[in-house]
Design a protein around this motif. Structure first.
Motif, short mmCIF file in Angstrom:
data_model
loop_
_atom_site.label_atom_id
_atom_site.label_comp_id
_atom_site.label_asym_id
_atom_site.label_seq_id
_atom_site.Cartn_x
_atom_site.Cartn_y
_atom_site.Cartn_z
N ALA A 532 -36.13 74.10 7.07
CA ALA A 532 -35.95 72.69 7.40
C ALA A 532 -35.41 71.92 6.19
O ALA A 532 -35.09 72.49 5.15
N PHE A 533 -35.33 70.62 6.33
CA PHE A 533 -34.76 69.76 5.29
C PHE A 533 -35.61 69.83 4.03
O PHE A 533 -36.83 69.94 4.07
N VAL A 534 -34.94 69.78 2.89
CA VAL A 534 -35.61 69.91 1.60
C VAL A 534 -36.61 68.78 1.38
O VAL A 534 -36.39 67.63 1.78
N GLN A 535 -37.72 69.12 0.73
CA GLN A 535 -38.74 68.14 0.35
C GLN A 535 -39.00 68.24 -1.14
O GLN A 535 -39.17 69.34 -1.68
N VAL A 536 -39.04 67.08 -1.82
CA VAL A 536 -39.33 67.02 -3.25
C VAL A 536 -40.80 66.68 -3.42
O VAL A 536 -41.37 65.87 -2.68
N HIS A 537 -41.43 67.28 -4.42
CA HIS A 537 -42.85 67.02 -4.70
C HIS A 537 -43.01 66.57 -6.15
O HIS A 537 -42.16 66.82 -7.01
N GLY A 538 -44.14 65.91 -6.41
CA GLY A 538 -44.41 65.49 -7.78
C GLY A 538 -43.98 64.07 -8.06
O GLY A 538 -43.96 63.20 -7.16
N GLN A 539 -43.59 63.80 -9.31
CA GLN A 539 -43.25 62.46 -9.77
C GLN A 539 -42.15 61.83 -8.91
O GLN A 539 -41.10 62.43 -8.70
N GLN A 540 -42.41 60.61 -8.42
CA GLN A 540 -41.44 59.84 -7.64
C GLN A 540 -40.94 60.60 -6.41
O GLN A 540 -39.82 60.37 -5.94
N SER A 541 -41.77 61.47 -5.86
CA SER A 541 -41.30 62.31 -4.75
C SER A 541 -40.95 61.50 -3.51
O SER A 541 -39.97 61.79 -2.82
N GLU A 542 -41.75 60.46 -3.22
CA GLU A 542 -41.48 59.66 -2.02
C GLU A 542 -40.11 58.99 -2.11
O GLU A 542 -39.32 59.02 -1.17
N LYS A 543 -39.82 58.41 -3.27
CA LYS A 543 -38.54 57.74 -3.47
C LYS A 543 -37.38 58.75 -3.47
O LYS A 543 -36.33 58.51 -2.87
N LEU A 544 -37.59 59.89 -4.13
CA LEU A 544 -36.53 60.91 -4.18
C LEU A 544 -36.22 61.45 -2.79
O LEU A 544 -35.04 61.66 -2.44
N ASN A 545 -37.25 61.69 -1.98
CA ASN A 545 -37.02 62.17 -0.62
C ASN A 545 -36.25 61.14 0.20
O ASN A 545 -35.38 61.48 1.02
N GLU A 546 -36.54 59.87 -0.03
CA GLU A 546 -35.81 58.81 0.65
C GLU A 546 -34.34 58.80 0.23
O GLU A 546 -33.44 58.66 1.07
N ILE A 547 -34.08 58.96 -1.06
CA ILE A 547 -32.70 58.97 -1.58
C ILE A 547 -31.90 60.11 -0.95
O ILE A 547 -30.77 59.92 -0.48
N ILE A 548 -32.49 61.32 -0.92
CA ILE A 548 -31.77 62.48 -0.41
C ILE A 548 -31.56 62.38 1.10
O ILE A 548 -30.48 62.70 1.62
N THR A 549 -32.59 61.90 1.82
CA THR A 549 -32.47 61.75 3.28
C THR A 549 -31.42 60.70 3.63
O THR A 549 -30.62 60.89 4.56
N ASN A 550 -31.40 59.60 2.89
CA ASN A 550 -30.39 58.56 3.15
C ASN A 550 -28.98 59.08 2.88
O ASN A 550 -28.04 58.73 3.59
N PHE A 551 -28.84 59.91 1.86
CA PHE A 551 -27.52 60.49 1.58
C PHE A 551 -27.06 61.33 2.76
O PHE A 551 -25.90 61.26 3.16
N TYR A 552 -27.98 62.12 3.31
CA TYR A 552 -27.64 62.99 4.44
C TYR A 552 -27.32 62.17 5.69
O TYR A 552 -26.32 62.41 6.37
N LYS A 553 -28.18 61.20 5.99
CA LYS A 553 -28.07 60.49 7.27
C LYS A 553 -27.12 59.30 7.24
O LYS A 553 -26.57 58.92 8.29
#
Length: 661
Positions: A532-553
């Motif tokens: 499935a779609f990549v998930q980032v963990h650790g420092q600033q993970s919520e914001k990083l996941n938002e950045i990558i998802t927005n880039f895709y979508k």
């Protein structure tokens, strides 16, 4: 008390020379031709200077020309060699003609000298299995190998009675063995003391093969019977090591003989073990050691002989001009040192045996650049795979295939364990089971099958993906092929297992399922899986996941096909992926996860390998959106380092379905 290592005599080593044992055992071995090497050839091979005979250079130029004719790219190599003035002209007409005659007869050969092959230089030619099809391949290997240099300069290094008087009397030979794609899982090393086998080791001790443990008793019985009937008391020495290839229970072949001593790799034993075993009752059944789990795998013994790090680092950038610039500077050093190199005596030449150093000055720089550039040349493409539209094909170039192979996540072995557990619940294993991987790409999923089956074929629409898979393939039980058209090229009920990883969403599924049902045997299995779609963990993970998802979508909106969303976010939950073979024998598993630690640079490479990204870049080749994404990630983490590592995960999903009728 410590056990003494075996003492090896010069005669023991001479007895293991190919030209000594092959005439005795030819009918039990692979067809081979032995060519005597003259003094001028030996002088050339021992020389530290690197240059090829003119006919080998011509063969290499012909290969480059053929590749260039099918490429739209400019050839970075001019027609005239700018180094002609400093490159020596040499030829060995009789030897070269004899080699050509053998190539005409065999089509491809595996070369070696009296004792060794050039396994340490396998990266020098396009086929890492040492499959040679022309003069250039053969001479590149002979001139690049430290193993060959050992044969030529110090073959009696570990002998207690060695003197300098023996070297000049050796009749050196070039052995050309008819090429055969031997399966490493079927080769075994037998340790013989006093004409009795005391120990047997799995030859490929760097891989786990499930079938070896299941058939261990039969393997030992077959080898011992073959030895007693065809080898015992016929070899000139009483103590020796022999490699035997067991194709099946009725077909065994001799691969090579080696001395009983420390110059021979003891594999899963050590030499004190072997000496102690030889002191025990020789009438006992030999001890058989094999890798019995993934955890028992030994490190690759040829890792130290891999491509020099300098070249590998640059090659990852796929920038041939940078590679040329860096290596060209090394050529100048090589040329300046050539004269002093030629003045060295034999003792000096022995220093050439570096046992795995990555000394670029010792490597064939000019030809390496030419060879490497050949690997970047594009080829023609195939039109369809299961009625796949041209707009959905993204890996049509060598560079894209390399990029894909480097950046994609790797499946854990547990994926295949789950699939095989499901398969063997109702299917009875056979030695000749055929399994296939549809949409294999560069083979990342196909290699999961290697320890478990003897006949594996990976299919893909992309010539470039298949070419990359074959170039990096180290498993002789795997073949990669381009698939043309919509049909699976196998007979009805002939396949035990069909897998497809991260690819089925591109297929014309009704037709694909029809072909799978036709070719699968009863109780055979189709396994579709992906991540499935990549998930980032650790420092600033919520914001990083938002950045990558927005880039895709958002950024890639309009360029991402709905098929990609079906795998990354839908996880094949759509009804069209369910029950293609049987509604009563279907399992979905979502319990596995790929966990990895990647640099920001690799994460961006992975994002750039998305099909939507590739489609976007074709339409907007000068866009800065990936640079902007990089800066946004830097800003979020408050760093400016693309080597900074992130903890990532990819959820795995597996759909398994059995043919019941």
């Amino acid at each position: 008390m410590a056990t003494d290592l075996p003492r090896v005599s010069v005669q023991d080593v001479l007895n293991c020379s190919f030209s000594v044992w092959y005439p005795i055992f030819a009918k039990y071995s692979i067809k081979s031709v032995i060519l005597n090497l003259t003094d001028d050839v030996l002088e050339y091979l021992r020389s530290d200077e690197f240059y090829l005979p003119m006919s080998a250079n011509e063969a290499m130029d012909n290969m480059r020309q053929i590749n260039a004719e099918t490429s739209d790219e400019d050839d970075p190599w001019p027609d005239e060699d700018t180094c002609d003035d400093t490159t020596k002209k040499i030829s060995f007409p009789e030897l070269e003609q004899n080699i050509k005659n053998v190539l005409d007869e065999y089509n491809a050969v595996f070369p070696k000298l009296n004792w060794s092959s050039a396994k340490d230089a396998r990266w020098m030619i396009s086929d890492s299995r040492l499959k040679c099809m022309n003069l250039a391949d053969i001479f590149l290997l002979l001139k690049s190998s430290d193993f060959i240099a050992h044969d030529l300069c110090e073959p009696f290094k570990f002998c207690y009675d060695a003197t300098d008087d023996y070297l000049p009397i050796i009749q050196y030979v070039l052995v050309l063995r008819e090429w055969s794609a031997l399966q490493p899982s079927k080769e075994f090393r037998c340790f013989v003391k006093n004409n009795q086998i005391v120990a047997i080791s799995q030859r490929d001790s760097e891989n786990y093969y499930e079938f070896i443990g299941a058939t261990a008793d039969q393997i030992v019985s077959n080898i011992v019977a073959f030895f007693h009937n065809n080898i015992q008391n016929k070899f000139p020495s009483t103590d020796f090591v022999i490699d035997i290839y067991r194709k099946d229970s009725n077909k065994l072949y001799i691969i090579d003989f080696n001395p009983w001593g420390p110059m021979t790799d003891s594999l899963l034993f050590d030499w004190p073990d072997l000496v102690n075993l030889s002191l025990q009752n020789n009438n006992d059944e030999p001890e058989f050691r094999y890798v019995n789990s993934q955890h028992g795998i030994k490190p690759n013994s040829y890792t130290q002989y891999a491509m020099p790090k300098d070249i590998a680092d640059i090659s990852r950038e796929r920038d041939i001009n940078k590679l040329v610039d860096v290596l060209s500077s090394q050529i100048q050093v090589q040329n300046k040192n050539a004269d002093s190199d030629n003045d060295r005596n034999l003792a000096g030449k022995k220093k050439r045996i570096l046992s795995g150093t990555n000394d670029l000055n010792k490597k064939p720089i000019k030809l390496l650049i030419k060879n490497y550039s050949n690997k970047l040349v594009q080829e023609t493409s195939i039109e369809k795979l299961f009625r796949l539209d041209m707009s959905k094909r993204f890996y049509e170039t060598t560079a894209h295939s390399d990029f894909y192979a480097q950046c994609r996540p790797t499946y854990p072995p547990d994926v295949m364990k789950k699939i095989l557990d499901y398969l063997f619940l109702k299917y009875s294993r056979k030695d000749d089971d055929l399994v296939i991987d549809i949409g294999c790409g560069t083979g990342q999923s196909t290699i999961l099958l290697a320890p478990h089956f003897q006949r594996i074929i990976g299919y893909d629409i992309s010539e470039y993906q298949v070419k990359k898979a074959n170039e990096t393939n180290t498993h002789s039980n795997i073949n990669y092929k381009v698939i043309v058209g919509s049909d699976i090229p196998h007979e009805d009920s002939s396949v035990a297992l069909v897998i497809s990883a991260q690819a089925a969403h591109w297929f014309d599924l009704p037709y694909f399922y029809k072909e799978v049902k036709r070719t699968l045997t009863i109780k055979g299995v189709l396994a579709l899986f992906g991540y499935a779609f990549v998930q980032v963990h650790g420092q600033q993970s919520e914001k990083l996941n938002e950045i990558i998802t927005n880039f895709y979508k958002k950024t890639l909106r309009g360029y991402v096909q709905k098929e990609s969303e079906e795998v990354y976010f839908g996880r094949y939950r759509d009804e069209k992926f369910r029950d293609p073979l049987s509604s009563t024998d279907f399992i979905r598993d979502e319990n596995l996860v790929i966990e990895c630690r990647w640099s920001i640079q690799r994460l961006l490479g992975y994002i750039a390998s998305w099909s939507g990204s590739q489609h976007f870049l074709r339409q907007h080749p000068t866009s800065t959106v990936f640079h902007d994404l990089n800066l946004e990630i830097f800003k979020c983490l408050d760093i400016f380092d693309d080597e900074y590592e992130l903890d990532l995960s990819f959820d795995i999903f597996i759909l398994m379905n059995r043919k019941t009728e």
